[in-house]
Design a protein around this motif. Structure first.
Motif, PDB file in Angstrom:
ATOM      1  N   ARG A   1     -14.623   3.942  -0.942  1.00 28.40           N
ATOM      2  CA  ARG A   1     -13.812   4.522  -0.139  1.00 28.40           C
ATOM      3  C   ARG A   1     -12.516   5.117  -0.790  1.00 28.40           C
ATOM      4  N   ALA A   2     -12.470   4.801  -2.073  1.00 27.00           N
ATOM      5  CA  ALA A   2     -11.347   5.328  -3.003  1.00 27.00           C
ATOM      6  C   ALA A   2     -11.726   6.775  -3.423  1.00 27.00           C
TER       7      ALA A   2
ATOM      8  N   GLN B   1      -7.323  -4.484  -1.343  1.00 30.75           N
ATOM      9  CA  GLN B   1      -8.442  -5.385  -0.470  1.00 30.75           C
ATOM     10  C   GLN B   1      -9.417  -6.173  -1.628  1.00 30.75           C
TER      11      GLN B   1
ATOM     12  N   ASP C   1      -6.450   5.257   1.782  1.00 30.88           N
ATOM     13  CA  ASP C   1      -7.374   4.239   1.803  1.00 30.88           C
ATOM     14  C   ASP C   1      -7.759   3.911   0.276  1.00 30.88           C
ATOM     15  N   GLU C   2      -7.416   4.846  -0.727  1.00 31.45           N
ATOM     16  CA  GLU C   2      -7.583   4.311  -2.014  1.00 31.45           C
ATOM     17  C   GLU C   2      -6.792   3.127  -2.432  1.00 31.45           C
ATOM     18  N   ASP C   3      -5.484   3.228  -2.108  1.00 29.81           N
ATOM     19  CA  ASP C   3      -4.724   2.044  -2.299  1.00 29.81           C
ATOM     20  C   ASP C   3      -4.957   0.710  -1.496  1.00 29.81           C
ATOM     21  N   LEU C   4      -5.499   0.976   0.016  1.00 36.22           N
ATOM     22  CA  LEU C   4      -5.698  -0.092   0.391  1.00 36.22           C
ATOM     23  C   LEU C   4      -7.030  -0.778   0.034  1.00 36.22           C
ATOM     24  N   ALA C   5      -7.902   0.084  -0.237  1.00 36.70           N
ATOM     25  CA  ALA C   5      -9.269  -0.470  -0.538  1.00 36.70           C
ATOM     26  C   ALA C   5      -9.214  -1.421  -1.933  1.00 36.70           C
TER      27      ALA C   5
ATOM     28  N   VAL D   1       0.880  -1.187   0.068  1.00 34.07           N
ATOM     29  CA  VAL D   1       0.080   0.006   0.047  1.00 34.07           C
ATOM     30  C   VAL D   1       1.097   1.251  -0.028  1.00 34.07           C
TER      31      VAL D   1
ATOM     32  N   SER E   1     -11.296   9.378  -0.581  1.00 29.81           N
ATOM     33  CA  SER E   1     -10.099   9.381  -0.110  1.00 29.81           C
ATOM     34  C   SER E   1      -9.333  10.748  -0.123  1.00 29.81           C
ATOM     35  N   ARG E   2      -8.642  10.889   0.776  1.00 30.59           N
ATOM     36  CA  ARG E   2      -7.637  12.419   0.837  1.00 30.59           C
ATOM     37  C   ARG E   2      -6.968  12.488  -0.519  1.00 30.59           C
TER      38      ARG E   2
ATOM     39  N   GLN F   1      -1.219   4.016   4.420  1.00 34.01           N
ATOM     40  CA  GLN F   1      -2.361   4.471   5.061  1.00 34.01           C
ATOM     41  C   GLN F   1      -3.570   4.975   4.239  1.00 34.01           C
TER      42      GLN F   1
END
Length: 233
Positions: A172-173, A153, A146-150, A138, A176-177, A144
């Motif tokens: 979520r992506a 996953q 969230d677009e990459d983690l989402a 990630v 994201s920030r 951290q």
């Protein structure tokens, strides 16, 4: 499949299989570069290395994060890159997180680079390799983002489960920030369509495999044919 989700700084050992995820925007841009005809992408370790490669190979196309800069031909924006003809060209890419993540796992036997635009092809390649253990890197925001983690996953779920609904992962992506910073113009070298382009699920039918070639980390598209009997996966 045993899936681990780690930031770049958390990589304590060389994984057997690594999937390096940068949705906004390195590996969305890379996929667009291949769609625009690029033959390969050299992942540079630094801006200086990218410029040195460009100097040695003037015909190569160098791109970077942020605004346009002397010596570079393009910026790390899918919206801007989609209008450039890259037929047969080599691209040199240096970004803040995505290329760093790939170089951090350059010694892994299999390195894939991914975003939502190549999610299904990436999952399919992992299925064809029957990978028991996969480390998802990630890359954004020190692991951290969230677009990459989402995205990571989602790909992990897609490897083993049929009919995974992507809607929540894409939401979520979108929230994201990184998406907010691109939309609000905080990140330079962007196009108004960048966020939407980064959230196009399975836009391209290929996976992207990075390997060491003469000491350079080189990314290439990889066609992944459907396996017999996997249509429902």
């Amino acid at each position: 499949m045993d899936a681990r989700f780690l930031g770049i700084a958390e990589l304590a050992e060389v994984p057997s299989v690594a999937v390096v995820v940068d949705v906004m925007r390195a590996y969305t841009v890379a996929a667009w570069a291949f769609a625009q005809g690029a033959e390969k992408i050299v992942l540079a370790e630094s801006l200086g290395d990218a410029l040195a490669l460009k100097t040695r190979h003037p015909e190569w196309v160098a791109l970077k994060d942020g605004p346009a800069a002397p010596g570079f031909d393009a910026v790390n924006s899918p919206g801007l890159l989609r209008s450039i003809d890259l037929g047969g060209r080599t691209v040199v890419q240096k970004t803040t997180a995505g290329t760093v993540g790939a170089l951090a796992v350059k010694d892994a036997p299999l390195v894939l680079c991914a975003g939502f635009v190549v999610a299904e092809a990436t999952a399919r390649l992992l299925r064809t390799r029957k990978s028991d253990s996969v480390t998802f890197v990630v890359t954004g925001e020190n692991g951290q983002a969230d677009e990459d983690l989402a995205c990571a996953q989602y790909i992990a779920r897609r490897v083993t489960e049929a009919g995974v609904d992507a809607a929540e992962f894409l939401r979520r992506a979108a929230e994201s920030r990184a998406a907010a910073e691109l939309t609000e113009g905080v990140r330079q070298g962007a196009h108004p369509d960048d966020v939407a382009l980064c959230l196009e699920l399975d836009r391209f039918p290929f996976a992207m495999v990075a390997t060491l070639e003469d000491s350079l980390m080189v990314l290439r598209p990889c066609a992944v044919p459907s396996l017999s009997g996997e249509a429902s996966v």
